[in-house]
Write an enzyme that holds these catalytic residues in place. Structure first.
Site, PDB file in Angstrom:
ATOM      1  N   TYR A  66       6.588 -16.245  10.387  1.00 27.32           N
ATOM      2  CA  TYR A  66       5.151 -16.532  10.288  1.00 27.32           C
ATOM      3  C   TYR A  66       4.555 -16.601  11.686  1.00 27.32           C
ATOM      4  O   TYR A  66       3.554 -15.937  11.986  1.00 27.32           O
ATOM      5  CB  TYR A  66       4.947 -17.851   9.543  1.00 27.32           C
ATOM      6  CG  TYR A  66       3.550 -18.409   9.595  1.00 27.32           C
ATOM      7  CD1 TYR A  66       3.194 -19.383  10.536  1.00 27.32           C
ATOM      8  CD2 TYR A  66       2.587 -17.966   8.706  1.00 27.32           C
ATOM      9  CE1 TYR A  66       1.915 -19.895  10.590  1.00 27.32           C
ATOM     10  CE2 TYR A  66       1.288 -18.481   8.747  1.00 27.32           C
ATOM     11  CZ  TYR A  66       0.966 -19.443   9.701  1.00 27.32           C
ATOM     12  OH  TYR A  66      -0.322 -19.959   9.763  1.00 27.32           O
TER      13      TYR A  66
HETATM   14  N1  LIG Z   1      -4.509 -24.477   5.657  1.00 30.10           N
HETATM   15  C1  LIG Z   1      -4.228 -24.864   6.889  1.00 30.10           C
HETATM   16  O1  LIG Z   1      -4.078 -26.066   7.174  1.00 30.10           O
HETATM   17  C2  LIG Z   1      -4.084 -23.846   7.976  1.00 30.10           C
HETATM   18  C3  LIG Z   1      -4.473 -22.525   7.760  1.00 30.10           C
HETATM   19  N2  LIG Z   1      -4.333 -21.614   8.776  1.00 30.10           N
HETATM   20  C4  LIG Z   1      -4.777 -20.226   8.538  1.00 30.10           C
HETATM   21  O2  LIG Z   1      -6.108 -20.252   8.024  1.00 30.10           O
HETATM   22  C5  LIG Z   1      -6.250 -19.217   7.013  1.00 30.10           C
HETATM   23  C6  LIG Z   1      -6.691 -19.857   5.700  1.00 30.10           C
HETATM   24  O3  LIG Z   1      -5.717 -20.811   5.302  1.00 30.10           O
HETATM   25  P1  LIG Z   1      -5.551 -21.172   3.737  1.00 30.10           P
HETATM   26  O4  LIG Z   1      -6.874 -21.211   3.087  1.00 30.10           O
HETATM   27  O5  LIG Z   1      -4.645 -22.340   3.650  1.00 30.10           O
HETATM   28  O6  LIG Z   1      -4.800 -19.859   3.220  1.00 30.10           O
HETATM   29  P2  LIG Z   1      -4.016 -19.620   1.828  1.00 30.10           P
HETATM   30  O7  LIG Z   1      -2.557 -19.942   2.028  1.00 30.10           O
HETATM   31  O8  LIG Z   1      -4.759 -20.288   0.750  1.00 30.10           O
HETATM   32  O9  LIG Z   1      -4.095 -18.012   1.708  1.00 30.10           O
HETATM   33  C7  LIG Z   1      -5.334 -17.370   1.716  1.00 30.10           C
HETATM   34  C8  LIG Z   1      -5.276 -16.156   0.857  1.00 30.10           C
HETATM   35  O10 LIG Z   1      -4.438 -15.143   1.423  1.00 30.10           O
HETATM   36  C9  LIG Z   1      -4.335 -14.167   0.415  1.00 30.10           C
HETATM   37  N3  LIG Z   1      -3.170 -13.293   0.531  1.00 30.10           N
HETATM   38  C10 LIG Z   1      -1.882 -13.643   0.694  1.00 30.10           C
HETATM   39  N4  LIG Z   1      -1.099 -12.545   0.655  1.00 30.10           N
HETATM   40  C11 LIG Z   1      -1.917 -11.474   0.455  1.00 30.10           C
HETATM   41  C12 LIG Z   1      -1.715 -10.077   0.318  1.00 30.10           C
HETATM   42  N5  LIG Z   1      -0.489  -9.541   0.351  1.00 30.10           N
HETATM   43  N6  LIG Z   1      -2.788  -9.283   0.126  1.00 30.10           N
HETATM   44  C13 LIG Z   1      -4.044  -9.815   0.075  1.00 30.10           C
HETATM   45  N7  LIG Z   1      -4.306 -11.134   0.193  1.00 30.10           N
HETATM   46  C14 LIG Z   1      -3.244 -11.949   0.380  1.00 30.10           C
HETATM   47  C15 LIG Z   1      -4.270 -14.935  -0.912  1.00 30.10           C
HETATM   48  O11 LIG Z   1      -5.184 -14.321  -1.813  1.00 30.10           O
HETATM   49  P3  LIG Z   1      -4.913 -14.303  -3.421  1.00 30.10           P
HETATM   50  O12 LIG Z   1      -4.283 -15.629  -3.761  1.00 30.10           O
HETATM   51  O13 LIG Z   1      -6.235 -14.156  -4.039  1.00 30.10           O
HETATM   52  O14 LIG Z   1      -3.996 -13.204  -3.686  1.00 30.10           O
HETATM   53  C16 LIG Z   1      -4.732 -16.343  -0.549  1.00 30.10           C
HETATM   54  O15 LIG Z   1      -5.728 -16.834  -1.413  1.00 30.10           O
HETATM   55  C17 LIG Z   1      -4.904 -18.514   6.941  1.00 30.10           C
HETATM   56  O16 LIG Z   1      -4.915 -17.359   7.758  1.00 30.10           O
HETATM   57  C18 LIG Z   1      -3.935 -19.542   7.498  1.00 30.10           C
HETATM   58  O17 LIG Z   1      -2.767 -18.937   8.046  1.00 30.10           O
HETATM   59  C19 LIG Z   1      -3.784 -21.942  10.004  1.00 30.10           C
HETATM   60  C20 LIG Z   1      -3.373 -23.228  10.241  1.00 30.10           C
HETATM   61  C21 LIG Z   1      -3.541 -24.283   9.258  1.00 30.10           C
HETATM   62  N1  LIG Z   2      -1.603 -19.050   4.797  1.00 26.24           N
HETATM   63  C1  LIG Z   2      -1.434 -20.340   5.160  1.00 26.24           C
HETATM   64  N2  LIG Z   2      -1.115 -20.633   6.441  1.00 26.24           N
HETATM   65  C2  LIG Z   2      -0.914 -21.946   6.767  1.00 26.24           C
HETATM   66  C3  LIG Z   2      -1.060 -22.969   5.833  1.00 26.24           C
HETATM   67  C4  LIG Z   2      -1.420 -22.618   4.503  1.00 26.24           C
HETATM   68  O1  LIG Z   2      -1.564 -23.478   3.620  1.00 26.24           O
HETATM   69  N3  LIG Z   2      -1.589 -21.295   4.223  1.00 26.24           N
HETATM   70  N4  LIG Z   2      -0.861 -24.273   6.172  1.00 26.24           N
HETATM   71  C5  LIG Z   2      -0.458 -24.602   7.378  1.00 26.24           C
HETATM   72  C6  LIG Z   2      -0.192 -26.077   7.616  1.00 26.24           C
HETATM   73  O2  LIG Z   2      -1.346 -26.803   7.446  1.00 26.24           O
HETATM   74  C7  LIG Z   2       0.348 -26.432   8.980  1.00 26.24           C
HETATM   75  O3  LIG Z   2      -0.620 -26.035   9.901  1.00 26.24           O
HETATM   76  C8  LIG Z   2       0.589 -27.924   9.086  1.00 26.24           C
HETATM   77  O4  LIG Z   2       1.185 -28.417   7.981  1.00 26.24           O
HETATM   78  C9  LIG Z   2      -0.237 -23.599   8.451  1.00 26.24           C
HETATM   79  N5  LIG Z   2      -0.564 -22.263   8.023  1.00 26.24           N
END
Ligand SMILES: NC(=O)C1=CN([C@@H]2O[C@H](COP(=O)(O)OP(=O)(O)OC[C@H]3O[C@@H](n4cnc5c(N)ncnc54)[C@H](OP(=O)(O)O)[C@@H]3O)[C@@H](O)[C@H]2O)C=CC1
Ligand SMILES: Nc1nc2c(c(=O)[nH]1)N=C([C@H](O)[C@@H](O)CO)CN2
Length: 238
Positions: A150
């Site tokens: 990742y």
């Molecule tokens: N949440 C957090 O605390 C953190 C988040 N981030 C980053 O911020 C962004 C948003 O996070 P978060 O809302 O938690 O994300 P999610 O884990 O909820 O993923 C977002 C979306 O990515 C889509 N996705 C995954 N695989 C595919 C694929 N093969 N093709 C098309 N779409 C795909 C899914 O769409 P579907 O389900 O509709 O298929 C999913 O709804 C991400 O880039 C994450 O890495 C970074 C650090 C912390």
């Molecule tokens: N696609 C995603 N990326 C990440 C997620 C997630 O829920 N979906 N969550 C994290 C965590 O919050 C991490 O930052 C601390 O626990 C990181 N990326």
């Protein structure tokens, strides 16, 4: 602000059907933009509770190059007056997730943004502000013992940020937002949550609006490009 022409400017948010992406879609639609969100499956709840006006869902699966190209072709056919592309789609897989986990995350975190940016940069409104924003991760700062694949692919996304910024300037600004904890997942237990909160100086789960605020900051600033905006609660201070 969105254009005053008949057709509102369009913002694409990949993976915008839930969590951070959907929150930002709601905020940007409320700002007056037409927001195209991508998802691999339409949500059943949208039957009873439709998406807010201004948000349209497009099916797209970035697990294959053909799937990415199909999305690009559909987007070009809709010929939107693009204001921004926000690459939010992501898979958060740890290193026990199987032999093809790195490849799956490469497709979503690097191959999709690469091909979409290469082929869609001409869809932006000529002479108007234009942004590409990549959602990275603060973890790239130090590496990750538990999410090696990742972290590697999110690091690659930061490299794409700088390269596309150089390639597309001055017409299009290209930046990354590199969050740490934004919002937990339902399955995160109390121990995990306590440990995650302790990793930053602010010690909070801020929620997705801080990502929307960061997107607005980048969109509204005409001079920032090629940058990675840390959104990490002071995690680097601990
Ligand atoms: N949440 C957090 O605390 C953190 C988040 N981030 C980053 O911020 C962004 C948003 O996070 P978060 O809302 O938690 O994300 P999610 O884990 O909820 O993923 C977002 C979306 O990515 C889509 N996705 C995954 N695989 C595919 C694929 N093969 N093709 C098309 N779409 C795909 C899914 O769409 P579907 O389900 O509709 O298929 C999913 O709804 C991400 O880039 C994450 O890495 C970074 C650090 C912390
Ligand atoms: N696609 C995603 N990326 C990440 C997620 C997630 O829920 N979906 N969550 C994290 C965590 O919050 C991490 O930052 C601390 O626990 C990181 N990326």
């Amino acid at each position: 602000m969105p254009s005053t022409s008949a057709a509102p400017d369009t913002i694409v948010i990949t993976g915008g059907a839930q969590r951070v992406g959907l929150h930002c879609a709601r905020r940007l639609a409320a700002d007056g933009y037409r927001v195209l969100i991508t998802c691999r499956r339409l949500r059943p709840e949208w039957e009873e509770q439709p998406l807010p006006a201004g948000i349209e869902a497009m099916l797209a699966d970035f697990s294959s190059t053909a799937g990415i190209q199909q999305f690009i072709d559909q987007l070009r056919a809709r010929a939107p007056r693009l204001r921004a592309i926000i690459h939010n789609a992501s898979l958060w897989m740890d290193d026990s997730a199987g032999a093809d986990a790195l490849q799956q995350m490469f497709m979503v975190h690097m191959q999709a943004p690469y091909l979409i940016n290469l082929q869609c940069s001409t869809l932006f409104v000529a002479g108007a502000p234009a942004d590409i924003i990549h959602l990275g991760d603060d973890v790239t700062r130090k590496g990750s013992a538990r999410h090696i694949g990742y972290c590697a692919t999110k690091t690659g996304l930061e490299g794409l940020t700088r390269s596309f910024a150089a390639s597309l300037a001055p017409a299009v600004k290209v930046n990354a937002i590199t969050p740490a904890l934004i919002m937990f997942n339902p399955e995160d237990d109390a121990d995990y949550r306590a440990r995650a909160l302790a990793k930053s100086a602010m010690g909070i789960e801020p929620g997705p609006d801080v990502v929307y605020q960061s997107i607005r900051f980048l969109m509204d600033n005409p001079y920032i490009t090629g940058s990675c905006l840390p959104l990490n609660g002071g995690r680097h201070l601990k």
